[in-house]
Design a protein around this motif. Structure first.
Motif, PDB file in Angstrom:
ATOM      1  N   ASN A   3       0.824  -1.188   0.000  1.00  0.00           N
ATOM      2  CA  ASN A   3       0.000   0.000   0.000  1.00  0.00           C
ATOM      3  C   ASN A   3       0.864   1.246   0.000  1.00  0.00           C
ATOM      4  O   ASN A   3       1.871   1.324   0.693  1.00  0.00           O
ATOM      5  CB  ASN A   3      -0.884  -0.041   1.261  1.00  0.00           C
ATOM      6  CG  ASN A   3      -1.827   1.121   1.315  1.00  0.00           C
ATOM      7  OD1 ASN A   3      -1.446   2.180   1.781  1.00  0.00           O
ATOM      8  ND2 ASN A   3      -3.046   0.889   0.852  1.00  0.00           N
ATOM      9  N   ARG A   5       0.443   4.194   1.275  1.00  0.00           N
ATOM     10  CA  ARG A   5       0.585   4.865   2.553  1.00  0.00           C
ATOM     11  C   ARG A   5       1.649   4.199   3.424  1.00  0.00           C
ATOM     12  O   ARG A   5       2.425   4.871   4.102  1.00  0.00           O
ATOM     13  CB  ARG A   5      -0.754   4.879   3.294  1.00  0.00           C
ATOM     14  CG  ARG A   5      -1.752   5.885   2.713  1.00  0.00           C
ATOM     15  CD  ARG A   5      -3.053   5.831   3.457  1.00  0.00           C
ATOM     16  NE  ARG A   5      -3.739   4.547   3.237  1.00  0.00           N
ATOM     17  CZ  ARG A   5      -4.904   4.230   3.783  1.00  0.00           C
ATOM     18  NH1 ARG A   5      -5.506   5.072   4.590  1.00  0.00           N
ATOM     19  NH2 ARG A   5      -5.473   3.067   3.516  1.00  0.00           N
ATOM     20  N   ASP A  34       1.902  -5.184   3.741  1.00  0.00           N
ATOM     21  CA  ASP A  34       0.696  -4.380   3.523  1.00  0.00           C
ATOM     22  C   ASP A  34      -0.380  -4.841   4.507  1.00  0.00           C
ATOM     23  O   ASP A  34      -0.983  -5.905   4.329  1.00  0.00           O
ATOM     24  CB  ASP A  34       0.218  -4.543   2.083  1.00  0.00           C
ATOM     25  CG  ASP A  34      -1.078  -3.776   1.807  1.00  0.00           C
ATOM     26  OD1 ASP A  34      -1.516  -3.023   2.697  1.00  0.00           O
ATOM     27  OD2 ASP A  34      -1.626  -3.941   0.707  1.00  0.00           O
ATOM     28  N   HIS A  36      -3.258  -3.899   4.889  1.00  0.00           N
ATOM     29  CA  HIS A  36      -4.616  -3.824   4.353  1.00  0.00           C
ATOM     30  C   HIS A  36      -4.972  -5.103   3.578  1.00  0.00           C
ATOM     31  O   HIS A  36      -6.095  -5.245   3.100  1.00  0.00           O
ATOM     32  CB  HIS A  36      -4.760  -2.635   3.401  1.00  0.00           C
ATOM     33  CG  HIS A  36      -4.423  -1.303   4.013  1.00  0.00           C
ATOM     34  ND1 HIS A  36      -3.141  -0.919   4.304  1.00  0.00           N
ATOM     35  CD2 HIS A  36      -5.213  -0.273   4.380  1.00  0.00           C
ATOM     36  CE1 HIS A  36      -3.151   0.305   4.831  1.00  0.00           C
ATOM     37  NE2 HIS A  36      -4.403   0.718   4.887  1.00  0.00           N
ATOM     38  N   SER A  37      -4.018  -5.999   3.444  1.00  0.00           N
ATOM     39  CA  SER A  37      -4.184  -7.145   2.549  1.00  0.00           C
ATOM     40  C   SER A  37      -4.908  -8.309   3.229  1.00  0.00           C
ATOM     41  O   SER A  37      -5.072  -8.356   4.451  1.00  0.00           O
ATOM     42  CB  SER A  37      -2.815  -7.619   2.054  1.00  0.00           C
ATOM     43  OG  SER A  37      -2.028  -8.069   3.148  1.00  0.00           O
ATOM     44  N   TYR A  89     -16.386  -4.719  11.597  1.00  0.00           N
ATOM     45  CA  TYR A  89     -15.540  -4.913  10.409  1.00  0.00           C
ATOM     46  C   TYR A  89     -15.962  -6.230   9.751  1.00  0.00           C
ATOM     47  O   TYR A  89     -15.393  -7.292  10.041  1.00  0.00           O
ATOM     48  CB  TYR A  89     -14.060  -4.957  10.803  1.00  0.00           C
ATOM     49  CG  TYR A  89     -13.592  -3.699  11.500  1.00  0.00           C
ATOM     50  CD1 TYR A  89     -13.221  -2.573  10.762  1.00  0.00           C
ATOM     51  CD2 TYR A  89     -13.550  -3.627  12.890  1.00  0.00           C
ATOM     52  CE1 TYR A  89     -12.808  -1.412  11.399  1.00  0.00           C
ATOM     53  CE2 TYR A  89     -13.150  -2.468  13.537  1.00  0.00           C
ATOM     54  CZ  TYR A  89     -12.773  -1.364  12.778  1.00  0.00           C
ATOM     55  OH  TYR A  89     -12.376  -0.208  13.414  1.00  0.00           O
ATOM     56  N   ASP A  91     -15.422  -7.640   7.058  1.00  0.00           N
ATOM     57  CA  ASP A  91     -14.431  -8.377   6.276  1.00  0.00           C
ATOM     58  C   ASP A  91     -13.371  -9.027   7.167  1.00  0.00           C
ATOM     59  O   ASP A  91     -12.383  -9.566   6.657  1.00  0.00           O
ATOM     60  CB  ASP A  91     -13.749  -7.435   5.278  1.00  0.00           C
ATOM     61  CG  ASP A  91     -14.743  -6.845   4.284  1.00  0.00           C
ATOM     62  OD1 ASP A  91     -15.585  -7.612   3.779  1.00  0.00           O
ATOM     63  OD2 ASP A  91     -14.684  -5.624   4.032  1.00  0.00           O
ATOM     64  N   GLN A 113      -8.703  -7.638   0.592  1.00  0.00           N
ATOM     65  CA  GLN A 113      -8.061  -6.328   0.667  1.00  0.00           C
ATOM     66  C   GLN A 113      -9.082  -5.313   1.194  1.00  0.00           C
ATOM     67  O   GLN A 113     -10.200  -5.219   0.681  1.00  0.00           O
ATOM     68  CB  GLN A 113      -7.574  -5.888  -0.713  1.00  0.00           C
ATOM     69  CG  GLN A 113      -6.750  -4.601  -0.720  1.00  0.00           C
ATOM     70  CD  GLN A 113      -5.302  -4.831  -0.336  1.00  0.00           C
ATOM     71  OE1 GLN A 113      -4.831  -5.965  -0.324  1.00  0.00           O
ATOM     72  NE2 GLN A 113      -4.595  -3.758  -0.015  1.00  0.00           N
ATOM     73  N   VAL A 114      -8.691  -4.569   2.237  1.00  0.00           N
ATOM     74  CA  VAL A 114      -9.622  -3.632   2.875  1.00  0.00           C
ATOM     75  C   VAL A 114      -9.039  -2.226   2.870  1.00  0.00           C
ATOM     76  O   VAL A 114      -7.817  -2.049   2.782  1.00  0.00           O
ATOM     77  CB  VAL A 114      -9.929  -4.072   4.324  1.00  0.00           C
ATOM     78  CG1 VAL A 114     -10.744  -5.354   4.341  1.00  0.00           C
ATOM     79  CG2 VAL A 114      -8.644  -4.239   5.124  1.00  0.00           C
ATOM     80  N   PRO A 115      -9.877  -1.192   2.958  1.00  0.00           N
ATOM     81  CA  PRO A 115      -9.384   0.189   2.916  1.00  0.00           C
ATOM     82  C   PRO A 115      -8.769   0.657   4.222  1.00  0.00           C
ATOM     83  O   PRO A 115      -8.201   1.739   4.281  1.00  0.00           O
ATOM     84  CB  PRO A 115     -10.638   1.000   2.582  1.00  0.00           C
ATOM     85  CG  PRO A 115     -11.763   0.169   3.104  1.00  0.00           C
ATOM     86  CD  PRO A 115     -11.344  -1.255   2.904  1.00  0.00           C
ATOM     87  N   TYR A 116      -8.907  -0.146   5.291  1.00  0.00           N
ATOM     88  CA  TYR A 116      -8.375   0.254   6.593  1.00  0.00           C
ATOM     89  C   TYR A 116      -7.205  -0.648   6.993  1.00  0.00           C
ATOM     90  O   TYR A 116      -7.091  -1.798   6.563  1.00  0.00           O
ATOM     91  CB  TYR A 116      -9.465   0.203   7.666  1.00  0.00           C
ATOM     92  CG  TYR A 116     -10.317  -1.052   7.613  1.00  0.00           C
ATOM     93  CD1 TYR A 116      -9.893  -2.238   8.189  1.00  0.00           C
ATOM     94  CD2 TYR A 116     -11.553  -1.041   6.956  1.00  0.00           C
ATOM     95  CE1 TYR A 116     -10.665  -3.386   8.126  1.00  0.00           C
ATOM     96  CE2 TYR A 116     -12.336  -2.187   6.884  1.00  0.00           C
ATOM     97  CZ  TYR A 116     -11.887  -3.351   7.474  1.00  0.00           C
ATOM     98  OH  TYR A 116     -12.625  -4.492   7.403  1.00  0.00           O
ATOM     99  N   HIS A 117      -6.330  -0.112   7.830  1.00  0.00           N
ATOM    100  CA  HIS A 117      -5.159  -0.824   8.350  1.00  0.00           C
ATOM    101  C   HIS A 117      -5.590  -1.789   9.456  1.00  0.00           C
ATOM    102  O   HIS A 117      -6.560  -1.527  10.183  1.00  0.00           O
ATOM    103  CB  HIS A 117      -4.178   0.219   8.891  1.00  0.00           C
ATOM    104  CG  HIS A 117      -2.822  -0.305   9.232  1.00  0.00           C
ATOM    105  ND1 HIS A 117      -2.564  -1.023  10.371  1.00  0.00           N
ATOM    106  CD2 HIS A 117      -1.632  -0.180   8.582  1.00  0.00           C
ATOM    107  CE1 HIS A 117      -1.267  -1.331  10.417  1.00  0.00           C
ATOM    108  NE2 HIS A 117      -0.678  -0.824   9.346  1.00  0.00           N
TER     109      HIS A 117
END
Length: 328
Positions: A3, A5, A34, A36-37, A89, A91, A113-117
């Motif tokens: 990611n 970021r 990553d 977020h993975s 959450y 996911d 894969q998610v948009p948050y850490h």
């Protein structure tokens, strides 16, 4: 793909800490992963000050064949809070949890894969726990940060599950034999000062043999011959001493361990703040079979052992083999 970021954070850290050694911490994130993975993680949280407020360790009884943890009221609420993670959450799946008196292990599966850490998930859970703790105890619960272990290969999930299930038994054994699981620092062995953990009485054995094999010994037949030679000495009462550097040394010490030989294992890395032997070594340590020794402090960096360090460890092995306890 990492990611962006995470990559930027790593580049920022390098640019602002040029020449500095990374912080030695069990809670330092893997800068090249990553978070977020889609991945499975084992998370460990420690109670502030390691206060045993989550539950109590109990002996085996009619309903429990192994030592077990009786949750406190706070512990029960923490377990309930953990079950609510997927509602916040969707996911993220809960796979397993093990409550201990002063810490908590649990396994999460980030299913895509998610948009948050991952840290957002863990910190959200910690925030809920802190609210419960303030309600019951008037104080927050957790130390800052958390430790994660990332599942990397086949079979590792079952190992994680087994580790969680076995935690109460391991704690029970450590309390039965605290001397074998307490790291002792500044111990003098002849001309060296070391840290050690395990059965210190192995130092006093009259016969200690250094396992030192050339790297040129690499054929199966030659290695098997060395294994038989050292195992014969172990059966005659010798303690095997080695840093296990060459392939042949590793083979000898592995065979000795499996045969129940007493061994003094020299470590290139020192003892972390939460050190304990893993897997079968834990039970062997509890049985007095092992002593771990390191001349250097703990580090959390991936390092290749140098030739100079190899020579130092081999020299320390010889000092240990020659060590005699002080006369009364």
């Amino acid at each position: 793909m990492k990611n962006n970021r995470e990559e930027k954070r790593w580049q920022w850290w390098q640019s602002h800490h040029a020449g500095e050694e990374p912080k030695r911490s069990m809670k330092r994130r893997n800068a090249h992963h990553d978070y977020h993975s889609r991945r499975i993680y084992m998370i460990t949280l420690a109670v502030e000050g390691r206060k045993p407020v989550l539950g109590s360790l109990c002996d085996p009884d009619e309903d429990h064949s192994e030592p077990w943890i009786r949750p406190s009221t706070l512990g029960e609420r923490i377990l309930e809070n953990w079950t609510s993670i997927p509602s916040h959450y969707p996911d993220v799946r809960n796979l397993a949890i093990q409550l201990m008196p002063d810490h908590l292990h649990f396994i999460l599966f980030v299913t895509k894969q998610v948009p948050y850490h991952l840290g957002k998930v863990v910190n959200g859970f910690k925030t809920g726990c802190n609210q419960i703790s303030k309600e019951l105890l008037g104080t927050t619960l957790w130390e800052s940060g958390y430790h994660d272990r990332i599942l990397q290969k086949d079979g590792q999930l079952e190992s994680m599950m087994r580790y969680l299930r076995d935690n109460p038994r391991r704690l029970w054994i450590k309390r039965q034999k605290p001397d074998y699981f307490t790291v002792q620092h500044e111990i003098t062995v002849n001309n060296s000062t070391v840290a050690m953990a395990g059965n210190r009485f192995l130092l006093n054995y009259p016969l200690k043999v250094v396992v030192q094999c050339s790297r040129s010994i690499n054929s199966e037949e030659a290695i098997a011959r060395e294994v038989r030679r050292y195992l014969s000495m172990a059966r005659d009462g010798a303690v095997l001493v080695s840093p296990s550097i060459s392939p042949c040394e590793k083979a000898v010490m592995r065979a000795g361990f499996e045969a129940g030989a007493k061994e003094i294992v020299l470590l290139e890395n020192g003892f972390s703040p939460m050190w304990k032997p893993g897997g079968p070594q834990f039970d062997a340590c509890a049985n007095g079979q092992l002593l771990f020794v390191s001349p250097w402090p703990y580090h959390s960096d991936r390092k290749t052992i140098t030739r100079e360090q190899c020579m130092q460890l081999n020299g320390l092995a010889r000092e240990i083999a020659e060590f005699e306890p002080p006369k009364p």
